[in-house]
Design a protein around this motif. Structure first.
Motif, PDB file in Angstrom:
ATOM      1  N   VAL A   1      -4.182  -2.167   2.097  1.00 18.50           N
ATOM      2  CA  VAL A   1      -4.668  -1.937   0.732  1.00 18.50           C
ATOM      3  C   VAL A   1      -5.487  -3.164   0.341  1.00 18.50           C
ATOM      4  O   VAL A   1      -4.940  -4.199  -0.032  1.00 18.50           O
ATOM      5  N   TRP A   2      -6.825  -3.055   0.457  1.00 15.23           N
ATOM      6  CA  TRP A   2      -7.670  -4.211   0.157  1.00 15.23           C
ATOM      7  C   TRP A   2      -7.781  -4.456  -1.337  1.00 15.23           C
ATOM      8  O   TRP A   2      -7.773  -5.593  -1.800  1.00 15.23           O
ATOM      9  N   ASP A   3      -7.889  -3.405  -2.131  1.00 17.61           N
ATOM     10  CA  ASP A   3      -7.959  -3.555  -3.584  1.00 17.61           C
ATOM     11  C   ASP A   3      -7.420  -2.305  -4.254  1.00 17.61           C
ATOM     12  O   ASP A   3      -7.428  -1.214  -3.673  1.00 17.61           O
ATOM     13  N   ARG A   4      -6.937  -2.479  -5.468  1.00 13.14           N
ATOM     14  CA  ARG A   4      -6.505  -1.337  -6.270  1.00 13.14           C
ATOM     15  C   ARG A   4      -6.451  -1.765  -7.722  1.00 13.14           C
ATOM     16  O   ARG A   4      -6.438  -2.941  -8.043  1.00 13.14           O
ATOM     17  N   GLY A   5      -6.416  -0.764  -8.598  1.00 11.46           N
ATOM     18  CA  GLY A   5      -6.375  -1.023 -10.026  1.00 11.46           C
ATOM     19  C   GLY A   5      -6.621   0.257 -10.788  1.00 11.46           C
ATOM     20  O   GLY A   5      -6.286   1.344 -10.325  1.00 11.46           O
TER      21      GLY A   5
ATOM     22  N   ALA B   1       0.481   9.044  -4.128  1.00 11.93           N
ATOM     23  CA  ALA B   1       1.317   8.024  -3.496  1.00 11.93           C
ATOM     24  C   ALA B   1       0.571   7.268  -2.391  1.00 11.93           C
ATOM     25  O   ALA B   1       1.023   6.201  -1.967  1.00 11.93           O
ATOM     26  N   TYR B   2      -0.572   7.799  -1.943  1.00 13.56           N
ATOM     27  CA  TYR B   2      -1.329   7.125  -0.886  1.00 13.56           C
ATOM     28  C   TYR B   2      -1.880   5.783  -1.374  1.00 13.56           C
ATOM     29  O   TYR B   2      -2.219   4.920  -0.562  1.00 13.56           O
ATOM     30  N   GLU B   3      -1.945   5.601  -2.669  1.00  9.99           N
ATOM     31  CA  GLU B   3      -2.403   4.318  -3.223  1.00  9.99           C
ATOM     32  C   GLU B   3      -1.609   3.150  -2.655  1.00  9.99           C
ATOM     33  O   GLU B   3      -2.141   2.057  -2.478  1.00  9.99           O
ATOM     34  N   ASP B   4      -0.334   3.365  -2.344  1.00  4.45           N
ATOM     35  CA  ASP B   4       0.538   2.298  -1.860  1.00  4.45           C
ATOM     36  C   ASP B   4       0.626   2.234  -0.342  1.00  4.45           C
ATOM     37  O   ASP B   4       1.288   1.359   0.207  1.00  4.45           O
TER      38      ASP B   4
ATOM     39  N   GLU C   1       6.546  13.924  10.806  1.00  9.91           N
ATOM     40  CA  GLU C   1       7.644  13.446  11.655  1.00  9.91           C
ATOM     41  C   GLU C   1       7.214  12.178  12.403  1.00  9.91           C
ATOM     42  O   GLU C   1       8.048  11.395  12.841  1.00  9.91           O
ATOM     43  N   ARG C   2       5.882  12.025  12.568  1.00 11.97           N
ATOM     44  CA  ARG C   2       5.359  10.888  13.337  1.00 11.97           C
ATOM     45  C   ARG C   2       4.720   9.813  12.464  1.00 11.97           C
ATOM     46  O   ARG C   2       4.794   8.624  12.778  1.00 11.97           O
ATOM     47  N   THR C   3       4.060  10.195  11.396  1.00 12.44           N
ATOM     48  CA  THR C   3       3.349   9.216  10.569  1.00 12.44           C
ATOM     49  C   THR C   3       4.150   8.894   9.316  1.00 12.44           C
ATOM     50  O   THR C   3       4.871   9.747   8.792  1.00 12.44           O
ATOM     51  N   ARG C   4       4.017   7.646   8.856  1.00 11.06           N
ATOM     52  CA  ARG C   4       4.700   7.226   7.617  1.00 11.06           C
ATOM     53  C   ARG C   4       3.852   7.493   6.376  1.00 11.06           C
ATOM     54  O   ARG C   4       4.234   7.112   5.265  1.00 11.06           O
ATOM     55  N   GLU C   5       2.694   8.113   6.562  1.00 10.06           N
ATOM     56  CA  GLU C   5       1.864   8.435   5.408  1.00 10.06           C
ATOM     57  C   GLU C   5       2.647   9.352   4.461  1.00 10.06           C
ATOM     58  O   GLU C   5       3.435  10.184   4.915  1.00 10.06           O
ATOM     59  N   PRO C   6       2.423   9.208   3.145  1.00 10.60           N
ATOM     60  CA  PRO C   6       3.162  10.059   2.194  1.00 10.60           C
ATOM     61  C   PRO C   6       2.711  11.512   2.270  1.00 10.60           C
ATOM     62  O   PRO C   6       1.518  11.794   2.430  1.00 10.60           O
ATOM     63  N   SER C   7       3.663  12.435   2.163  1.00 11.41           N
ATOM     64  CA  SER C   7       3.316  13.859   2.168  1.00 11.41           C
ATOM     65  C   SER C   7       2.974  14.352   0.772  1.00 11.41           C
ATOM     66  O   SER C   7       2.400  15.417   0.604  1.00 11.41           O
ATOM     67  N   GLY C   8       3.306  13.556  -0.234  1.00 16.54           N
ATOM     68  CA  GLY C   8       3.026  13.927  -1.623  1.00 16.54           C
ATOM     69  C   GLY C   8       3.614  12.863  -2.525  1.00 16.54           C
ATOM     70  O   GLY C   8       3.759  11.717  -2.128  1.00 16.54           O
ATOM     71  N   GLY C   9       3.973  13.240  -3.738  1.00 14.13           N
ATOM     72  CA  GLY C   9       4.616  12.297  -4.644  1.00 14.13           C
ATOM     73  C   GLY C   9       3.622  11.576  -5.540  1.00 14.13           C
ATOM     74  O   GLY C   9       2.420  11.732  -5.418  1.00 14.13           O
ATOM     75  N   GLN C  10       4.154  10.795  -6.413  1.00 16.26           N
ATOM     76  CA  GLN C  10       3.361  10.122  -7.440  1.00 16.26           C
ATOM     77  C   GLN C  10       3.318   8.626  -7.204  1.00 16.26           C
ATOM     78  O   GLN C  10       4.306   8.021  -6.820  1.00 16.26           O
ATOM     79  N   ALA C  11       2.175   8.027  -7.427  1.00 15.15           N
ATOM     80  CA  ALA C  11       2.048   6.572  -7.446  1.00 15.15           C
ATOM     81  C   ALA C  11       2.395   6.088  -8.847  1.00 15.15           C
ATOM     82  O   ALA C  11       2.406   6.857  -9.799  1.00 15.15           O
TER      83      ALA C  11
END
Length: 201
Positions: free
Chosen positions: A106-110, A86-89, A17-27
């Motif tokens: 997000v400093w780097d990803r791949g 989904a935390y990747e994003d 309710e307070r954080t915009r972090e994803p609760s689940g889902g797929q990247a």
């Protein structure tokens, strides 16, 4: 074990309710290879979060000094709870008072290639190699490229810790950035800009 079970600790530490972090889902998936992400997290202590997709979660380590491009530079990597893919994003501001409160970019990803083999040279399942305490992999990121290894050891406090080490020649990809000047590979923003935007963007 289902992702729901693996994410129980992650979800138990957060108030969605307070954080915009994803609760689940797929990247989004890239070419069928497993994904990796390196986030810079300006929390109580500045650190880098190194995450590798293993099955349907991101296995995660806090790396205080960040990954290095120098094979002689062994970097401490402290295991943290599994995160959703989904935390990747995720890039934004975790509210003060929430677990991990602070700014994230997000400093780097791949993608990455698992490279672990047994003593006879046969490929070993990547999750199994992590269970055994030594995993090698090749990163294909915008900034980090080349072969790395994670090796588990017993810390002075008796807790498990890991070392993240670059393998092979120095110079492929970027070295460790100054976290306050580093820019997001996703939006081009610095930590200060994300904080000023309130995490929007």
């Amino acid at each position: 074990m289902a992702a729901e079970d693996r994410l129980r600790t992650y979800r138990g530490k957060r108030d969605f309710e307070r954080t915009r972090e994803p609760s689940g889902g797929q990247a989004s998936q890239g070419g069928g290879r497993p994904r990796f992400v390196v986030q810079i997290h300006d929390a109580r202590r500045m650190h880098f979060d190194f995450r590798l997709q293993v099955g349907d979660v991101l296995k995660s380590w806090s790396v205080p000094r960040g990954p290095s491009a120098d094979p002689g530079d062994k970097r401490l990597a402290v295991p943290t709870e599994d995160h959703p893919l989904a935390y990747e994003d995720f890039e934004g501001v975790i509210p003060k008072g929430e677990y991990g409160g602070g700014t994230v970019i997000v400093w780097d990803r791949g993608t990455y290639e698992p490279l672990s083999h047994d003593r006879r040279g046969r490929p070993v399942d990547f999750a199994e190699s992590l269970e055994r305490g030594h995993a090698t992999f090749r990163l294909h990121g915008a900034k980090l490229r080349g072969e790395y290894a994670l090796t588990r050891f017993r810390g002075r406090d008796g807790e498990d810790a890991w070392l993240l080490v670059r393998k092979g020649p120095t110079g492929a990809g970027h070295g460790t950035p100054d976290p306050r000047r580093a820019r997001s590979v996703r939006t081009g923003r610095t930590l200060a800009q994300v904080a000023a935007d309130g995490g929007e963007g």
